[in-house]
Design an enzyme around this catalytic site. Sequence first.
Site, PDB file in Angstrom:
ATOM      1  N   GLY A 155       0.820  -1.201   0.000  1.00 15.54           N
ATOM      2  CA  GLY A 155       0.000   0.000   0.000  1.00 15.54           C
ATOM      3  C   GLY A 155       0.849   1.243   0.000  1.00 15.54           C
ATOM      4  N   GLY A 156       0.200   2.378   0.198  1.00  9.70           N
ATOM      5  CA  GLY A 156       0.889   3.659   0.102  1.00  9.70           C
ATOM      6  C   GLY A 156       1.882   3.918   1.214  1.00  9.70           C
ATOM      7  CG  MET A 157       1.199   5.275   4.779  1.00  9.99           C
ATOM      8  SD  MET A 157       0.241   5.548   6.273  1.00  9.99           S
ATOM      9  CE  MET A 157       1.481   5.245   7.533  1.00  9.99           C
ATOM     10  CB  VAL A 173       0.435  -6.608   5.248  1.00  5.06           C
ATOM     11  CG1 VAL A 173       0.025  -7.640   6.297  1.00  5.06           C
ATOM     12  CG2 VAL A 173      -0.144  -5.240   5.609  1.00  5.06           C
ATOM     13  CE  LYS A 219      -0.545  -0.704   8.007  1.00  2.00           C
ATOM     14  NZ  LYS A 219      -1.849  -0.081   8.367  1.00  2.00           N
ATOM     15  CG  ASP A 275     -11.236   3.915   5.007  1.00  2.00           C
ATOM     16  OD1 ASP A 275     -12.096   4.190   4.144  1.00  2.00           O
ATOM     17  OD2 ASP A 275     -10.105   3.476   4.717  1.00  2.00           O
TER      18      ASP A 275
END
Length: 306
Positions: A25-27, A30, A45, A140
Amino acid sequence: MGSKRLPAGTTLGGRYRLDRLIATGGMGVVYEAWDLGMERQVALKVLDERSDKDSKRARRFQREVQVTGGIAHPNVVTIYDAGRDDQGYRFMAMELLPGPTLAAHLEESPRPSLAFTAAVAGHVLDGLAAAHALGVVHRDIKPDNLVLCGSADAPAVKLIDFGVSKYDDHWGSMTDGLVLGTPLYLSPEQIYGAAVDARSDIWAVGVVLYEMLTGETPFAAATVLGTLTAISSRVPKLPSELRPDVPPALDAVVMKALSRSADERFESADEMSLAIEAALAPPLRRTWGRRWHGMGAAFLASLWAI
């Protein structure tokens, strides 16, 4: 620069051996990992190097650890451990969930039965009730952040990814005032930048419930701007107009959750859960009280919208 991928066999924190990549993902990423201390599989993560140097993202990651770790509930993913490796990698170890996300399930089996839909909604609302009791608003809720952990006859759900949640303490929001979340599931107040509380999660559950019942989201449009405009102005069709077996009382539950004014929605997750029970015939009520365990190999693709 994208998320840095560490090779299988790498050990972080002197304890977690990485076995395979699960999601990116963007950050960060995992991994499925092996906890050498407890001798168990975990989902690990890992914040990537770029994000680790970004104080806002590092703060968001740390707050996610603290917020999620503070919610001890069967319908919220369990956080085991968190730390920072001597190479500088921040990590969070959590339970390795066995099932697919609700998003993946709906791709394979759109418009599930009313009993399945009620069970999923009940579990989601139970998890949210626990979070809301601690002053945490998820912000979210969407099918990608709901992981199924049981069988088709007795579905159970785990809430994941509290990375954009709002927490009522000195930390404030983990997003520094930014409008974050997934457009299809954003509440009107999130779009307008107004105050957000538990009723914003109620709205998102209403969107997910509508999607499970009808096979489509109530505010979909060709563009993000079109979706935001629809959320602000469109009155969606009743679910029963798209699926005749939806009872009128369940129509009413969905539309109340999707009230544009937060004051007209359910006041709490528990209230909405009870309304879903009351809307269904007795054979369907509270089927989500049965928990299930084990579904074979772990499936965590798209686990975390990092």
